[in-house]
Design a protein around this motif. Structure first.
Motif, PDB file in Angstrom:
ATOM      1  N   UNK A 205      35.620  38.420  43.035  1.00  0.00           N
ATOM      2  CA  UNK A 205      34.261  38.799  42.649  1.00  0.00           C
ATOM      3  C   UNK A 205      33.582  37.652  41.914  1.00  0.00           C
ATOM      4  N   UNK A 206      32.248  37.667  41.974  1.00  0.00           N
ATOM      5  CA  UNK A 206      31.422  36.709  41.233  1.00  0.00           C
ATOM      6  C   UNK A 206      30.276  37.496  40.616  1.00  0.00           C
ATOM      7  N   UNK A 207      29.998  37.248  39.352  1.00  0.00           N
ATOM      8  CA  UNK A 207      28.881  37.954  38.721  1.00  0.00           C
ATOM      9  C   UNK A 207      28.172  37.033  37.734  1.00  0.00           C
ATOM     10  N   UNK A 208      26.876  37.273  37.612  1.00  0.00           N
ATOM     11  CA  UNK A 208      26.069  36.521  36.652  1.00  0.00           C
ATOM     12  C   UNK A 208      26.269  37.103  35.258  1.00  0.00           C
ATOM     13  N   UNK A 209      26.201  36.238  34.237  1.00  0.00           N
ATOM     14  CA  UNK A 209      26.360  36.642  32.842  1.00  0.00           C
ATOM     15  C   UNK A 209      25.103  36.250  32.083  1.00  0.00           C
ATOM     16  N   UNK A 210      24.647  37.129  31.222  1.00  0.00           N
ATOM     17  CA  UNK A 210      23.494  36.807  30.381  1.00  0.00           C
ATOM     18  C   UNK A 210      23.890  35.769  29.334  1.00  0.00           C
ATOM     19  N   UNK A 211      23.004  34.827  29.109  1.00  0.00           N
ATOM     20  CA  UNK A 211      23.269  33.778  28.128  1.00  0.00           C
ATOM     21  C   UNK A 211      21.932  33.307  27.559  1.00  0.00           C
ATOM     22  N   UNK A 212      21.841  33.036  26.256  1.00  0.00           N
ATOM     23  CA  UNK A 212      20.594  32.519  25.687  1.00  0.00           C
ATOM     24  C   UNK A 212      20.222  31.192  26.344  1.00  0.00           C
ATOM     25  N   UNK A 213      18.935  30.997  26.575  1.00  0.00           N
ATOM     26  CA  UNK A 213      18.499  29.769  27.222  1.00  0.00           C
ATOM     27  C   UNK A 213      18.706  28.575  26.309  1.00  0.00           C
ATOM     28  N   UNK A 214      19.103  27.476  26.922  1.00  0.00           N
ATOM     29  CA  UNK A 214      19.218  26.198  26.217  1.00  0.00           C
ATOM     30  C   UNK A 214      18.715  25.113  27.151  1.00  0.00           C
TER      31      UNK A 214
END
Length: 274
Positions: A205-214
């Motif tokens: 599986x592959x999934x996107x993860x939320x992360x604060x923008x930098x």
């Protein structure tokens, strides 16, 4: 903590270690090639630690979850100064070595040099997933004109172990890299297979993860490796500043939880590049 039989514990921990050593060859090569610090001694890596744990006669039937991260700095250290890459300047290898995170930039981590990836890596069975295997290989595409590699270790305990590679692509190439990578995360969410000189790998599986923008652009995602039915979460956080791309990755060798990469690392690296 999850209890398993002795045989299962040893097979599972060793399997996770073997998989990560195979597909993340960077973590097993902590020397300094291409980093300007080649005379530093090699450091033990997470995969080796997992193999040691799997054969620990004092606790043969236990597999522990990763320890909680120590409290991280809330803001970037004001002593961190940018190198001017935000305007699209293509950094040389020497300039990348000066711009990559170093011990002292983030108080909770120490930084060691790390060799670059082996010449042979994996190829995805589905061309749409090729950007993901390129990252797993430590060679993001389009091909970088310069690259440096580092390993970040928790300053107090040596954990977590997080690897970073900093690569130069030019602004257009760097923008394309993150765009293609984002498309691959979406297209390959049901998994894919990779193969190379070292054999084949399955990613379930592959999934996107939320992360604060930098920086100018940020992307985080998890690829779940599958070794004999045993899941190995691999996490990548990618940040772009101009034409330079910083990739951070880590793996959970001890369970199925998504391993953490502190956002202060991305924020500090972005600040050091601007």
């Amino acid at each position: 903590m999850r209890t398993r039989t002795t045989g299962t514990s040893r097979r599972t921990s060793a399997a996770r270690a073997a998989l990560v050593a195979l597909v993340l060859g960077l973590t097993t090569a902590c020397g300094g090639g291409g980093s300007g610090d080649g005379d530093k001694p090699a450091k033990p890596d997470a995969a080796a630690d997992a193999t040691t744990e799997a054969n620990d006669p004092k606790d043969p039937g236990q597999v522990s979850e990763p320890p909680a991260l120590e409290e991280q700095p809330k803001t970037v250290d004001p002593k961190v100064k940018g190198v001017g890459a935000g305007g699209g300047k293509e950094l040389t290898e020497t300039e990348l070595a000066a711009a990559v995170l170093a011990t002292g930039d983030v108080s909770t981590f120490k930084v060691d040099p790390m060799d670059g990836p082996p010449a042979q890596g994996e190829n995805a069975d589905d061309p749409a997933c090729a950007p993901l295997t390129a990252m797993i290989n430590g060679k993001p595409e389009p091909v970088a004109s310069a690259a440096v590699y580092r390993q970040l270790l928790g300053a107090k305990t040596g954990r977590p172990a997080i690897s970073e590679f900093l690569t130069t692509h030019g602004t257009q190439g760097a923008v394309s890299l993150l765009s293609r990578l984002g498309d691959a995360v979406k297209a390959c969410e049901d998994g894919f297979k990779g193969s190379g000189a070292g054999g084949s790998s399955t990613y379930s599986a592959v999934k996107r993860i939320d992360v604060p923008k930098a920086g100018d652009d940020t992307l985080a995602y998890q690829v779940t490796g599958d070794f004999e039915g045993d899941p190995v979460p691999l996490v990548f956080h990618v940040v772009r500043v101009g034409g330079t791309v910083a990739t951070f990755y880590t793996a959970n060798l001890e369970g199925t939880a998504t391993p953490e990469i502190p956002s202060i690392l991305l924020a500090t690296q972005a600040a050091k590049l601007k």
